[in-house]
Design a protein around this motif. Structure first.
Motif, PDB file in Angstrom:
ATOM      1  N   GLN A  91       0.811  -1.220   0.000  1.00 19.37           N
ATOM      2  CA  GLN A  91       0.000   0.000   0.000  1.00 19.37           C
ATOM      3  C   GLN A  91       0.843   1.268   0.000  1.00 19.37           C
ATOM      4  OE1 GLN A  91      -2.162  -1.866   3.643  1.00 19.37           O
ATOM      5  NE2 GLN A  91      -3.555  -0.324   2.825  1.00 19.37           N
ATOM      6  N   GLY A  92       0.313   2.297  -0.633  1.00 22.06           N
ATOM      7  CA  GLY A  92       0.943   3.613  -0.593  1.00 22.06           C
ATOM      8  C   GLY A  92       0.487   4.385   0.638  1.00 22.06           C
ATOM      9  N   ASP A  93       1.016   5.590   0.784  1.00 18.86           N
ATOM     10  CA  ASP A  93       0.715   6.358   1.998  1.00 18.86           C
ATOM     11  C   ASP A  93      -0.704   6.927   1.998  1.00 18.86           C
ATOM     12  OD1 ASP A  93       1.294   8.693   0.238  1.00 18.86           O
ATOM     13  OD2 ASP A  93       3.369   8.095   0.589  1.00 18.86           O
ATOM     14  N   GLY A  94      -1.196   7.314   0.834  1.00 16.07           N
ATOM     15  CA  GLY A  94      -2.582   7.787   0.783  1.00 16.07           C
ATOM     16  C   GLY A  94      -3.522   6.647   1.104  1.00 16.07           C
ATOM     17  N   ASP A  95      -3.215   5.499   0.517  1.00 15.69           N
ATOM     18  CA  ASP A  95      -4.027   4.294   0.692  1.00 15.69           C
ATOM     19  C   ASP A  95      -4.048   3.866   2.165  1.00 15.69           C
ATOM     20  OD1 ASP A  95      -5.207   2.152  -1.309  1.00 15.69           O
ATOM     21  OD2 ASP A  95      -4.200   0.979   0.229  1.00 15.69           O
ATOM     22  N   ALA A 122       5.667  10.053   0.386  1.00 15.84           N
ATOM     23  CA  ALA A 122       5.340  11.412   0.819  1.00 15.84           C
ATOM     24  C   ALA A 122       4.476  12.185  -0.175  1.00 15.84           C
ATOM     25  CB  ALA A 122       6.614  12.206   1.138  1.00 15.84           C
ATOM     26  N   ILE A 123       3.793  11.441  -1.049  1.00 16.77           N
ATOM     27  CA  ILE A 123       2.970  12.134  -2.055  1.00 16.77           C
ATOM     28  C   ILE A 123       1.950  11.171  -2.655  1.00 16.77           C
ATOM     29  CG2 ILE A 123       4.291  11.658  -4.187  1.00 16.77           C
ATOM     30  CD1 ILE A 123       4.156  14.987  -4.294  1.00 16.77           C
ATOM     31  N   TYR A 124       0.919  11.729  -3.284  1.00 15.98           N
ATOM     32  CA  TYR A 124      -0.014  10.895  -4.052  1.00 15.98           C
ATOM     33  C   TYR A 124       0.557  10.766  -5.454  1.00 15.98           C
ATOM     34  CZ  TYR A 124      -3.785  11.008  -0.585  1.00 15.98           C
ATOM     35  OH  TYR A 124      -4.545  10.835   0.530  1.00 15.98           O
ATOM     36  N   GLY A 125       1.152   9.619  -5.716  1.00 15.28           N
ATOM     37  CA  GLY A 125       1.803   9.440  -7.006  1.00 15.28           C
ATOM     38  C   GLY A 125       0.811   9.328  -8.144  1.00 15.28           C
ATOM     39  N   MET A 131      -0.928  16.401  -1.981  1.00 15.44           N
ATOM     40  CA  MET A 131      -0.435  16.158  -0.631  1.00 15.44           C
ATOM     41  C   MET A 131      -0.869  14.777  -0.121  1.00 15.44           C
ATOM     42  SD  MET A 131      -1.201  18.241   2.878  1.00 15.44           S
ATOM     43  CE  MET A 131      -2.880  17.655   2.989  1.00 15.44           C
ATOM     44  N   ALA A 132       0.065  14.095   0.520  1.00 21.30           N
ATOM     45  CA  ALA A 132      -0.229  12.821   1.176  1.00 21.30           C
ATOM     46  C   ALA A 132      -0.219  13.045   2.684  1.00 21.30           C
ATOM     47  CB  ALA A 132       0.831  11.785   0.791  1.00 21.30           C
ATOM     48  N   PRO A 133      -0.744  12.076   3.456  1.00 23.74           N
ATOM     49  CA  PRO A 133      -0.650  12.231   4.918  1.00 23.74           C
ATOM     50  C   PRO A 133       0.792  12.269   5.399  1.00 23.74           C
ATOM     51  CG  PRO A 133      -1.471  10.046   4.307  1.00 23.74           C
ATOM     52  CD  PRO A 133      -1.481  10.869   3.073  1.00 23.74           C
ATOM     53  N   THR A 134       1.703  11.778   4.575  1.00 24.01           N
ATOM     54  CA  THR A 134       3.117  11.726   4.954  1.00 24.01           C
ATOM     55  C   THR A 134       3.947  12.822   4.281  1.00 24.01           C
ATOM     56  OG1 THR A 134       3.354  10.102   3.200  1.00 24.01           O
ATOM     57  CG2 THR A 134       3.160   9.242   5.439  1.00 24.01           C
ATOM     58  N   THR A 135       3.303  13.712   3.539  1.00 19.97           N
ATOM     59  CA  THR A 135       4.041  14.850   2.954  1.00 19.97           C
ATOM     60  C   THR A 135       4.682  15.630   4.099  1.00 19.97           C
ATOM     61  OG1 THR A 135       2.588  14.994   1.033  1.00 19.97           O
ATOM     62  CG2 THR A 135       3.720  17.020   1.683  1.00 19.97           C
ATOM     63  N   ASN A 151      -1.332  26.060   5.412  1.00 21.23           N
ATOM     64  CA  ASN A 151      -2.775  26.201   5.288  1.00 21.23           C
ATOM     65  C   ASN A 151      -3.519  25.184   6.148  1.00 21.23           C
ATOM     66  OD1 ASN A 151      -4.927  27.594   4.241  1.00 21.23           O
ATOM     67  ND2 ASN A 151      -5.076  26.323   2.398  1.00 21.23           N
ATOM     68  N   ARG A 152      -3.022  24.993   7.352  1.00 26.79           N
ATOM     69  CA  ARG A 152      -3.648  24.096   8.325  1.00 26.79           C
ATOM     70  C   ARG A 152      -3.744  22.652   7.841  1.00 26.79           C
ATOM     71  NH1 ARG A 152      -8.445  26.941  11.510  1.00 26.79           N
ATOM     72  NH2 ARG A 152      -8.003  25.095  12.734  1.00 26.79           N
ATOM     73  N   GLU A 153      -2.712  22.209   7.129  1.00 30.40           N
ATOM     74  CA  GLU A 153      -2.719  20.820   6.667  1.00 30.40           C
ATOM     75  C   GLU A 153      -2.271  19.853   7.757  1.00 30.40           C
ATOM     76  OE1 GLU A 153      -0.889  23.169   4.980  1.00 30.40           O
ATOM     77  OE2 GLU A 153      -1.804  23.360   2.994  1.00 30.40           O
ATOM     78  N   GLY A 154      -1.711  20.387   8.843  1.00 27.13           N
ATOM     79  CA  GLY A 154      -1.144  19.494   9.852  1.00 27.13           C
ATOM     80  C   GLY A 154       0.206  18.984   9.399  1.00 27.13           C
ATOM     81  N   GLY A 155       0.803  18.133  10.207  1.00 32.67           N
ATOM     82  CA  GLY A 155       2.127  17.611   9.873  1.00 32.67           C
ATOM     83  C   GLY A 155       2.038  16.193   9.355  1.00 32.67           C
ATOM     84  N   PRO A 156       3.173  15.634   8.963  1.00 37.80           N
ATOM     85  CA  PRO A 156       3.177  14.260   8.431  1.00 37.80           C
ATOM     86  C   PRO A 156       2.833  13.239   9.511  1.00 37.80           C
ATOM     87  CG  PRO A 156       5.416  15.073   8.710  1.00 37.80           C
ATOM     88  CD  PRO A 156       4.513  16.234   8.983  1.00 37.80           C
ATOM     89  N   ILE A 157       2.107  12.222   9.111  1.00 38.23           N
ATOM     90  CA  ILE A 157       1.761  11.137  10.041  1.00 38.23           C
ATOM     91  C   ILE A 157       2.874  10.098  10.018  1.00 38.23           C
ATOM     92  CG2 ILE A 157       0.157   9.222  10.433  1.00 38.23           C
ATOM     93  CD1 ILE A 157      -2.098  11.024   9.513  1.00 38.23           C
ATOM     94  N   ARG A 158       3.373   9.797  11.205  1.00 34.71           N
ATOM     95  CA  ARG A 158       4.425   8.771  11.302  1.00 34.71           C
ATOM     96  C   ARG A 158       3.755   7.448  11.673  1.00 34.71           C
ATOM     97  NH1 ARG A 158       6.180  13.460  13.627  1.00 34.71           N
ATOM     98  NH2 ARG A 158       8.027  14.414  12.699  1.00 34.71           N
ATOM     99  N   VAL A 159       3.619   6.610  10.664  1.00 32.18           N
ATOM    100  CA  VAL A 159       2.791   5.402  10.822  1.00 32.18           C
ATOM    101  C   VAL A 159       3.388   4.420  11.820  1.00 32.18           C
ATOM    102  CG1 VAL A 159       1.927   3.360   9.599  1.00 32.18           C
ATOM    103  CG2 VAL A 159       1.617   5.642   8.611  1.00 32.18           C
ATOM    104  N   CYS A 160       4.687   4.177  11.741  1.00 32.65           N
ATOM    105  CA  CYS A 160       5.282   3.192  12.667  1.00 32.65           C
ATOM    106  C   CYS A 160       5.115   3.649  14.116  1.00 32.65           C
ATOM    107  CB  CYS A 160       6.768   2.989  12.357  1.00 32.65           C
ATOM    108  SG  CYS A 160       7.042   1.997  10.881  1.00 32.65           S
ATOM    109  N   GLU A 161       5.370   4.937  14.342  1.00 30.08           N
ATOM    110  CA  GLU A 161       5.238   5.469  15.698  1.00 30.08           C
ATOM    111  C   GLU A 161       3.789   5.345  16.165  1.00 30.08           C
ATOM    112  OE1 GLU A 161       7.016   6.624  13.253  1.00 30.08           O
ATOM    113  OE2 GLU A 161       8.693   7.884  13.893  1.00 30.08           O
ATOM    114  N   LEU A 162       2.872   5.680  15.250  1.00 29.52           N
ATOM    115  CA  LEU A 162       1.449   5.651  15.585  1.00 29.52           C
ATOM    116  C   LEU A 162       1.001   4.241  15.968  1.00 29.52           C
ATOM    117  CD1 LEU A 162      -0.993   7.689  15.377  1.00 29.52           C
ATOM    118  CD2 LEU A 162      -1.479   6.646  13.175  1.00 29.52           C
TER     119      LEU A 162
END
Ligand SMILES: Cc1ncc(C[n+]2csc(CCOP(=O)(O)OP(=O)(O)O)c2C)c(N)n1
Lengths: 243, 356
Positions: A91-95, A122-125, A131-135, A151-162
């Motif tokens: 899976q990709g990061d958007g997925d 880090a992107i929707y290829g 923008m991806a959640p990991t951008t 523009n209030r996009e928040g920061g990248p999601i760190r999946v392993c940490e999460l």
């Protein structure tokens, strides 16, 4: 000894991936591991929606193509009915971390005995560089023209940490395919994520930092540089859980 | 509970579960929602007892996708929900229909739109019968009107799903789900000879790898071909599978039409009207897709009027009009939002609609 023969788990077919893209390397590693462990004929893979959607044209095994983000749920259905088969999602990061966040977290939390290969570029290829959640913060994409975070996009999601706080998770490792040394480590991690499944240890996920020259609008060499100098800072490599 | 035939008191939701298990359902995934909570509750113990797998999913989206995966392994599988949850499943339903995988989906309908309420309704007819998700596809839609019929149709649903490689929806409602009736647990008798499932994903030992996919990019006509194949299948289903109960229509001047629990109530009203000397009949579609047009065409030759009764603002009435080809006036009695008709109310509507 390093082998340069095509793994049986992959077809002898040119891929549609762009020059410098990391998907080809990640898939090659998965193919090698499937060969090494002799799993091809008992494997069912799930294809994501994203650049890797056509992976059934490359993987010489049974594949089901899933709705965007739903691979972990589809894989759960397969694995629960066929626990003796090897099931992996790719899976990709958007997925995995946007549209499929709920499926990811709950599949991990149930401790489904699955292997997840998570390609973080880090992107929707596939859709052309949104923008991806990991951008990463400051990264420009077609939907963050001023850079992420303005523009209030928040920061990248760190999946392993999460995911590391979830009891059902067996193994989490973040690797990269941006250098030969990293590729070697990535291969080891992927192998472990598959052997864990064979040993019925539960949910294993390998996050693979990967290049996307086309949508980053960088050359392949600059893209490697971007992973090395930018992404690795935000997404430190290493083992986040091993139980 | 044994697998033997017995007469027992059961709730509708449980009747459906028991029939599913006996028909060989081996996987269920679902998410709680009233008025169908007895379904996951019952199957959480009953399915493992019968060698199956139960998963409480994190959402209806996850549940339908677990069904997608389970169906790909060739095992009989099912999910259930009620209206808002069925809306969430629509993406997955479209994929399963596109991939031509068998599964059973139950909608124990409740009042809508929006969160609505938890009373029974029949407001999801369009969603069930006309598509619901994206793309051109059809579900086989079954509408039981008693618990005995629910039991039988649930078993049949698995057979139709396998036989036509198509998802089947059991369209019921909160009353059927919650009501209790004595039910004879007949043994499962398959409707068709089992066919080989040549699509199963179980590892490619001794064969070429199989792919289950719904993306068809190349060549440009590939997806058109898929659609043509689907059209042909839907035509075949339409020609083979139209179920309907035709009740006292031969001499009827007014034809009442209703499905599900509403049909059961309407039948009582038709009998009362008959005892008052009114010539009234009932056409009760059992398959909502494919819709049984023939009885309507036939009735339109002799009857003077139709009266459709639904617990909705009027949805099946459109198919009744199409079926009787606007030969006779079609009136409507009903409203959505959790309104239930009583026999007396339907009788009253019959008397008002009865041709002069
Ligand atoms: C429900 C749904 N929403 C949106 C899309 C469009 N879409 C296709 S791929 C994609 C993003 C994929 O990005 P990612 O998962 O990061 O994988 P990559 O292509 O970068 O490998 C999107 C949004 C879709 N196919 N389905």
């Amino acid at each position: 000894m390093t082998q340069f023969k095509r793994p049986d788990a992959l077809y002898d077919a040119p891929t549609h991936y762009c020059p410098g893209c990391g998907h080809g390397i990640a898939q090659r590693l998965v193919g090698e591991v499937i060969d090494e462990l002799g799993l091809r004929e008992r494997t069912v893979a799930t294809a994501p929606v994203g650049c890797a959607v056509l992976m059934y044209d490359y993987f010489n095994c049974d594949v089901i193509e899933c709705p965007h983000g739903r691979s972990p749920a589809v894989a759960t259905g397969i694995k629960r009915m066929r626990p003796d088969r090897v099931v992996f999602t790719y899976q990709g990061d958007g997925d995995l971390a946007a549209i499929g966040t709920a499926e990811t977290i709950h599949t991990a939390n149930r401790g489904e005995n699955l292997t997840v290969i998570f390609v973080n570029n880090a992107i929707y290829g596939m859709t052309g560089g949104q923008m991806a959640p990991t951008t990463i913060l400051g990264q420009t994409t077609t939907t963050t023209p001023g850079g992420r975070g303005r523009n209030r996009e928040g920061g990248p999601i760190r999946v392993c940490e999460l995911l590391s706080s979830l009891d059902g998770v067996c193994y989490l490792e973040r690797v990269s395919v941006s250098s030969p040394k990293d590729v070697g480590q990535a291969r080891k991690a992927i192998r472990k994520a598959f052997t864990n499944q064979l040993e019925e240890k539960g949910f294993s996920l390998v996050e693979v930092l990967s290049m996307c020259p086309t949508d980053w609008k960088l050359s392949p060499a600059q893209s490697v540089e971007f992973v090395e100098t930018q992404m690795k800072k935000v997404f430190p490599l290493g083992v986040y859980k091993d139980r | 509970m044994s697998t033997q035939t017995a007469k027992i008191l059961m709730k509708g939701n449980e009747v459906m579960c028991e029939a599913a298990v006996r028909a060989g359902c081996k996987f269920f995934a679902g998410y709680p929602i009233t008025p169908q909570n007895e379904v996951p509750e019952y199957l959480s113990w009953r399915l493992p007892q019968a060698g199956g797998v139960f998963v409480q999913a994190e959402s209806e989206i996850a549940a339908i996708n677990m069904i997608f995966g389970a169906a790909a392994t060739g095992f009989r599988c099912m999910t259930s929900s009620s209206s808002p949850g069925i809306s969430l499943k629509q993406e997955g339903i479209s994929y399963i229909a596109a991939a031509e995988l068998p599964c059973v989906i139950a909608n124990v309908q409740r009042g809508g739109p929006g969160l609505g309420n938890i009373r029974a309704a029949q407001s999801d007819y369009f969603q069930a019968v006309k598509g619901g998700g994206h793309g051109d596809y059809h579900l086989i839609v079954l509408a039981p009107s008693t618990l005995t019929e629910l039991y039988a149709l649930t078993m049949n649903a698995f057979d139709y799903a396998d036989h036509y490689r198509n998802p089947v929806m059991i369209l019921m409602d909160g009353i059927l789900g919650q009501m209790v009736e004595p039910i004879v647990t007949e043994e499962y008798r398959p409707l068709f000879e089992p066919t080989e499932k040549d699509y199963i994903l179980d590892g490619c030992k001794g064969r070429k790898p199989r792919i289950i996919k719904t993306l068809h990019l190349q060549p440009a006509e590939a997806l058109v071909e898929v659609n043509r194949r689907l059209v042909a299948k839907y035509k075949r289903i339409s020609s083979e599978l139209k179920l309907c109960e035709d009740f006292q229509t031969d001499d009827a001047r007014l034809i009442v039409s209703a499905y599900g629990i509403t049909a059961q109530v309407s039948k009582g009203a038709v009998l009362q009207a008959r005892s008052k000397g009114l010539k009234v009949g009932l056409i009760r579609p059992i398959t909502l897709w494919p819709f049984p047009e023939a009885p309507f065409v036939k009735a339109a030759k002799t009857a003077e009027k139709f009266l459709v009764v639904e617990m909705s603002n009027g949805q099946m009435i459109e198919d009744v009009r199409l079926a009787e080809q606007c030969l006779r006036p079609v009136e409507f009695f009903g409203v959505g939002g959790g309104w239930y008709p009583t026999t007396d109310e339907v009788l009253d509507a019959i008397e008002k609609s009865y041709p002069a």
